[in-house]
Write an enzyme that holds these catalytic residues in place. Structure first.
Site, PDB file in Angstrom:
ATOM      1  N   ASN A   1      36.343  42.064  47.689  1.00  0.00           N
ATOM      2  CA  ASN A   1      35.381  41.194  47.003  1.00  0.00           C
ATOM      3  C   ASN A   1      34.960  40.114  47.994  1.00  0.00           C
ATOM      4  OD1 ASN A   1      34.000  39.432  45.371  1.00  0.00           O
ATOM      5  ND2 ASN A   1      35.794  38.764  44.196  1.00  0.00           N
TER       6      ASN A   1
ATOM      7  N   LYS B   1      32.765  37.918  47.578  1.00  0.00           N
ATOM      8  CA  LYS B   1      32.293  36.705  46.881  1.00  0.00           C
ATOM      9  C   LYS B   1      30.957  36.244  47.505  1.00  0.00           C
ATOM     10  CE  LYS B   1      37.079  35.599  46.027  1.00  0.00           C
ATOM     11  NZ  LYS B   1      38.007  34.655  45.446  1.00  0.00           N
TER      12      LYS B   1
ATOM     13  N   HIS C   1      35.330  38.695  36.628  1.00  0.00           N
ATOM     14  CA  HIS C   1      36.173  37.992  37.603  1.00  0.00           C
ATOM     15  C   HIS C   1      36.467  36.591  37.057  1.00  0.00           C
ATOM     16  CE1 HIS C   1      37.484  35.985  41.258  1.00  0.00           C
ATOM     17  NE2 HIS C   1      37.711  37.190  41.764  1.00  0.00           N
TER      18      HIS C   1
ATOM     19  N   GLU D   1      36.484  33.811  38.393  1.00  0.00           N
ATOM     20  CA  GLU D   1      35.547  32.770  38.820  1.00  0.00           C
ATOM     21  C   GLU D   1      34.321  32.764  37.913  1.00  0.00           C
ATOM     22  OE1 GLU D   1      35.379  33.856  42.983  1.00  0.00           O
ATOM     23  OE2 GLU D   1      37.445  33.161  43.219  1.00  0.00           O
TER      24      GLU D   1
ATOM     25  N   GLU E   1      44.472  39.908  37.982  1.00  0.00           N
ATOM     26  CA  GLU E   1      44.373  38.842  38.970  1.00  0.00           C
ATOM     27  C   GLU E   1      44.826  37.522  38.341  1.00  0.00           C
ATOM     28  OE1 GLU E   1      41.402  39.904  42.251  1.00  0.00           O
ATOM     29  OE2 GLU E   1      40.267  38.972  40.643  1.00  0.00           O
TER      30      GLU E   1
ATOM     31  N   GLY F   1      43.003  33.092  46.043  1.00  0.00           N
ATOM     32  CA  GLY F   1      42.580  32.184  47.103  1.00  0.00           C
ATOM     33  C   GLY F   1      43.549  31.050  47.376  1.00  0.00           C
TER      34      GLY F   1
ATOM     35  N   SER G   1      45.544  36.799  46.605  1.00  0.00           N
ATOM     36  CA  SER G   1      46.160  36.524  47.908  1.00  0.00           C
ATOM     37  C   SER G   1      46.896  37.731  48.496  1.00  0.00           C
ATOM     38  CB  SER G   1      47.088  35.308  47.818  1.00  0.00           C
ATOM     39  OG  SER G   1      46.347  34.158  47.468  1.00  0.00           O
TER      40      SER G   1
END
Ligand code: PEP
Length: 247
Positions: free
Chosen positions: A11, A13, A95, A97, A165, A171, A210
């Protein structure tokens, strides 16, 4: 029951200009004899060029989000059909985010998954708990509820993946323990088999958060882990290949 073929998806992003296509090419060149299916999900504007750059290689290209509708007055959005037309074969949906920044709820993610299936795309549907939810002992409850709510019945008989996730691991350099990953993946598997019967046993459940070359082997070999969704470490061929070859 056949074990799912592992899927390792990157991904990107909101990272990557045209120059980064060389990195995608280097990933394709370094695949060797991996048994995994490998995908890269660049920003939407790069999907077409990346599809062309990777034509003839086994690397699949995916989007990072898709609208529920096929066309219309939705400024700034991208339809699943447009991603498919640009050469994508997968799309990441829900996702964390997007769930956090754009308040995407389970029913919207499910509607996007329906649109993706109608466009012939393979959705990778993301679920995962926040740190508060984990620390208050609600991780399984939250992930099971997200999985039930984000996976429409129309996925029956179609290719799709679920990505677990944990939000606190994305991250941050923190990863869930193998025991925690196995527990959550087991709970997701139970939802999949309850909902889709035997076919639910062949849906890959990816771990994301991560994942790096150094921790990939133990994560990828954990029970019920059918691959990885990789953010930061998918931006360079060296790191992404390190993860792919840890399988
Ligand atoms: C992600 O964005 O899906 C992700 C897992 O990111 P990272 O690997 O950078 O934690």
């Amino acid at each position: 029951m056949t074990a799912p073929t592992p899927l390792i998806a990157g991904n990107w992003k909101m990272n990557g200009l045209a120059a980064a296509l060389a990195e995608a090419r280097a990933i394709a060149d370094g695949l060797g004899g991996t048994t995994a299916r490998v995908a890269l999900c660049p920003p939407a504007v790069l999907v077409h060029r990346m599809s062309e750059a990777l034509a003839g290689t086994p690397v699949l290209v995916g989007g990072q989000d898709a609208h529920t509708e096929t066309s219309g007055a939705f400024t700034g959005d991208t339809a699943a059909e447009m991603l498919a037309d640009a050469g994508a074969s997968l799309v990441i949906l829900g996702h964390s985010e997007r769930r956090a920044t754009y308040r995407e709820a389970d029913d919207l993610v499910a509607a996007k998954a329906r649109a993706a299936i109608n466009a012939g795309l393979e959705p990778i549907i993301c679920v995962g708990e926040t740190l508060d939810e984990r620390e208050s002992g609600r991780a399984i409850e939250v992930v099971v509820s997200q999985t039930r709510g984000s996976l429409p019945r129309e996925l029956a008989g179609k290719a799709f993946a679920v990505a677990y996730e944990p939000v606190w691991a994305i991250g941050t350099g923190k990863t869930a323990t193998v025991a925690d990953i196995e527990e959550v993946h087991g709970a997701i598997r139970a939802v999949l088999t309850t909902t889709f019967g035997d076919a639910g046993a062949t849906v890959p459940i990816l771990y994301g958060g991560s994942v790096k070359p150094a921790n990939a082997a133990e994560i990828l070999h954990a029970a019920e882990v059918g691959g990885a969704l990789v953010g930061g470490a998918s931006l360079t061929a060296k790191d992404f290949l390190g993860i792919i070859h840890a399988l």
